[in-house]
Design a protein around this motif. Structure first.
Motif, PDB file in Angstrom:
ATOM      1  N   VAL B  28      -6.563 -15.737   3.809  1.00 12.03           N
ATOM      2  CA  VAL B  28      -5.323 -16.523   3.734  1.00 12.03           C
ATOM      3  C   VAL B  28      -5.088 -16.872   2.268  1.00 12.03           C
ATOM      4  N   ILE B  29      -3.924 -16.542   1.762  1.00 11.67           N
ATOM      5  CA  ILE B  29      -3.595 -16.905   0.374  1.00 11.67           C
ATOM      6  C   ILE B  29      -2.397 -17.850   0.422  1.00 11.67           C
ATOM      7  N   GLN B  30      -2.589 -19.059  -0.081  1.00  8.16           N
ATOM      8  CA  GLN B  30      -1.469 -20.004  -0.125  1.00  8.16           C
ATOM      9  C   GLN B  30      -0.632 -19.657  -1.354  1.00  8.16           C
ATOM     10  N   GLU B  31       0.525 -19.062  -1.124  1.00 11.05           N
ATOM     11  CA  GLU B  31       1.341 -18.599  -2.253  1.00 11.05           C
ATOM     12  C   GLU B  31       2.124 -19.743  -2.881  1.00 11.05           C
ATOM     13  N   THR B  35       4.744 -21.113   1.829  1.00 14.07           N
ATOM     14  CA  THR B  35       4.574 -19.676   2.093  1.00 14.07           C
ATOM     15  C   THR B  35       3.121 -19.263   1.920  1.00 14.07           C
ATOM     16  N   CYS B  36       2.634 -18.501   2.898  1.00 13.99           N
ATOM     17  CA  CYS B  36       1.269 -17.984   2.757  1.00 13.99           C
ATOM     18  C   CYS B  36       1.249 -16.480   2.993  1.00 13.99           C
ATOM     19  N   THR B  37       0.214 -15.847   2.484  1.00 10.55           N
ATOM     20  CA  THR B  37      -0.006 -14.430   2.765  1.00 10.55           C
ATOM     21  C   THR B  37      -1.242 -14.329   3.647  1.00 10.55           C
ATOM     22  N   THR B  84       3.455 -11.781   4.394  1.00 11.47           N
ATOM     23  CA  THR B  84       3.742 -12.995   3.626  1.00 11.47           C
ATOM     24  C   THR B  84       4.819 -13.759   4.387  1.00 11.47           C
ATOM     25  N   ASN B  96       1.600 -20.256   9.142  1.00 11.33           N
ATOM     26  CA  ASN B  96       1.196 -20.884   7.878  1.00 11.33           C
ATOM     27  C   ASN B  96      -0.021 -21.800   8.042  1.00 11.33           C
TER      28      ASN B  96
END
Ligand SMILES: Cc1cc2nc3c(=O)[nH]c(=O)nc-3n(C[C@H](O)[C@H](O)[C@H](O)COP(=O)(O)OP(=O)(O)OC[C@H]3O[C@@H](n4cnc5c(N)ncnc54)[C@H](O)[C@@H]3O)c2cc1C
Ligand code: FES
Lengths: 156, 289
Positions: B28-31, B35-37, B84, B96
């Motif tokens: 999980v990447i918190q952009e 918004t997350c990826t 994303t 998310n």
């Protein structure tokens, strides 16, 4: 910079794209090369407006002074853009501050000289006016899109 | 790394297109704040279905909802899919809130991709607004893998504010690539923001394009795409057939069965989401569609 170099730079700017050569020469007569360093003001809100700028390189910030808050950045302009239409409409007064936020290279057009030439040669004046009208429409459209905040999810 | 685009296998009506494939979140990447990826993998690590840039999956948040989300990862990577997701409502909020290991169902990939074959030998102009960069990112990966097949790559990217910019590290990396121009802008920037402020359409005026050898692909709010297309057509001389954009409508099946995503004579899930501007230009100005 000699006049030939200035002419090449002017001809290269999107504002004069497709302009009749004699009109480019007329415009050239009111044109000078100007450079600004970060933090320099190209103009300040409230001052009289007797020039406009064809930006060549760098970034200029258009700012609105809000009392007790300071400057508010409304937009930035960069190479290829035109800056300023207050010179065209009486009482010729700037409404924003324009501040260089990087090194900036511009062509500055002396509006007193230009207004005079537009009066003398209406064909030239009409050409200039049409170009400015297109840019003004463009600016108003951009501003209305900015106002509606198109990135926000639309609630039903 | 394998870098050729693999055509997803053709699917037949009545096959298992309606059955979600179970995957689990592997990263999980918190952009940004909303918004997350998510990267997802198969439970046993087997490859996931191949996809083409611009295609989407139907993502199933177990027991909550299923929704269309574009694949935002590298098409050359086969063991993960990347999505994303911007949180705008119940289902996107659920995604998310996901953590590594959470199960998800995916169906797809579906939809008509970006015209990468048509873009070969041309300059590629990518214009993104907000979350719209996600469906466009696979184009960038593909061009970088096949740099010699394409001319200049120009990315113009606009968001609401500096904190909404996605994929910041990659933007910096892309800027440094050969024959690549990356320009970003925000609608509202504070005084500490040193970048551009203004709409993404403003950036179009600042670039030089050869209209005969440029293909443009844009994704973002529908209003933005309309103005991008007009700007390219009216001020840069691009033909409407060389401008491509993605349309979004609510979807159910995602594969042309239910009619939920009908847009005039088109089903967005099957005939789109990527369309040629020439083909949908008249529809875009019809208010009742
Ligand atoms: C082909 C396709 C690809 C997509 N790819 C992505 C993607 O990569 N990443 C991503 O984040 N989203 C993507 N979307 C949009 C995503 O599917 C929707 O945001 C999602 O379905 C909303 O579901 P929800 O239950 O969270 O919100 P809902 O409860 O359905 O909606 C909540 C609110 O958000 C608004 N809303 C719903 N959808 C959108 C939208 N698309 N844009 C703006 N506002 C909306 C609604 O009007 C409503 O007011 C894609 C859509 C399509 C059709
Ligand atoms: S979502 Fe069912 S036809 Fe498109």
């Amino acid at each position: 910079m000699n006049i030939q170099d200035l002419e090449h730079i002017l001809e290269d700017h999107p504002f004069v794209q497709g302009m009749h050569y004699p009109h480019v020469r007329t415009l050239l007569g009111c044109c000078s090369n100007q450079r600004y360093s970060p933090g320099d003001y190209l103009f300040r809100g409230g001052q009289e407006s007797h020039e406009f700028f064809l930006l060549r390189e760098g970034t200029v910030s258009l700012e609105l002074y809000v009392p007790q808050h300071g400057g508010l950045r409304v937009e930035t302009r960069g190479g290829g853009d035109l800056l300023g239409w207050s010179w065209l409409i009486k009482p010729y007064r700037w409404h924003f501050d324009a501040k260089a936020i990087t090194d900036v290279a511009t062509l500055m057009i002396d509006a007193r000289c230009l207004r005079q030439k537009c009066e003398e040669d209406h064909s030239f004046g009409y050409d200039i006016l049409k170009r400015f009208a297109a840019l003004m429409v463009h600016d108003v459209r951009a501003m209305s899109l900015q106002l509606i905040d198109m990135h926000k999810p639309l609630r039903a | 790394m394998a870098a050729t685009l693999v055509e997803p296998p053709a699917r037949e009506a009545g096959s298992d297109v309606m059955l979600p494939r179970p995957v689990r979140v592997s990263e999980v990447i918190q952009e940004t704040h909303d918004t997350c990826t998510l990267r997802v993998v198969s439970p046993r690590g087997e490859p996931l279905p191949a996809f083409l840039p611009g295609q989407f999956s139907m993502l199933y948040a177990m027991g909550v909802a299923e929704l269309p989300i574009s694949i935002s990862g590298d098409p050359a990577i086969r063991d993960t899919h990347t999505y994303t997701i911007r949180s705008v409502g119940l289902a996107t909020q659920r995604f998310n809130a996901m953590r590594v290991g959470n199960p998800i169902g995916i169906r797809g990939p579906f939809g008509n991709p970006w015209p990468m074959e048509e873009a070969r030998g041309k300059d590629v102009l990518v214009v993104a607004g907000g979350i719209g960069l996600a469906p466009l990112r696979p184009i960038l990966y593909h061009v970088f893998h096949h740099r010699q097949d394409f001319g200049r790559l120009i990315l113009l990217y606009g968001t609401r504010s500096p904190s909404d910019l996605l994929f910041r590290k990659e933007l910096k990396r892309w800027e440094k690539q050969k024959d690549t121009l990356v320009m970003t802008t925000v609608d509202y920037g504070g005084m500490s923001w040193k970048g551009n402020v203004g709409l993404v359409t403003r950036l179009i005026g600042r670039i030089r394009l050869n209209p005969a050898r440029t293909i443009a692909m844009t994704c973002g709010p529908e209003i933005m795409m309309r103005y991008v297309a007009y700007e390219l057509q009216d001020h840069k001389g691009l033909d409407a057939s060389h401008i491509h954009l993605t349309m979004e409508r609510n979807m159910k099946c995602g594969c042309g069965f239910c009619g939920h995503c009908q847009y005039g004579p088109h089903f967005i899930c099957k005939d789109g989401p990527v369309f040629r501007f020439r083909d949908i230009q008249p529809l875009m100005m019809q208010y009742e569609i």
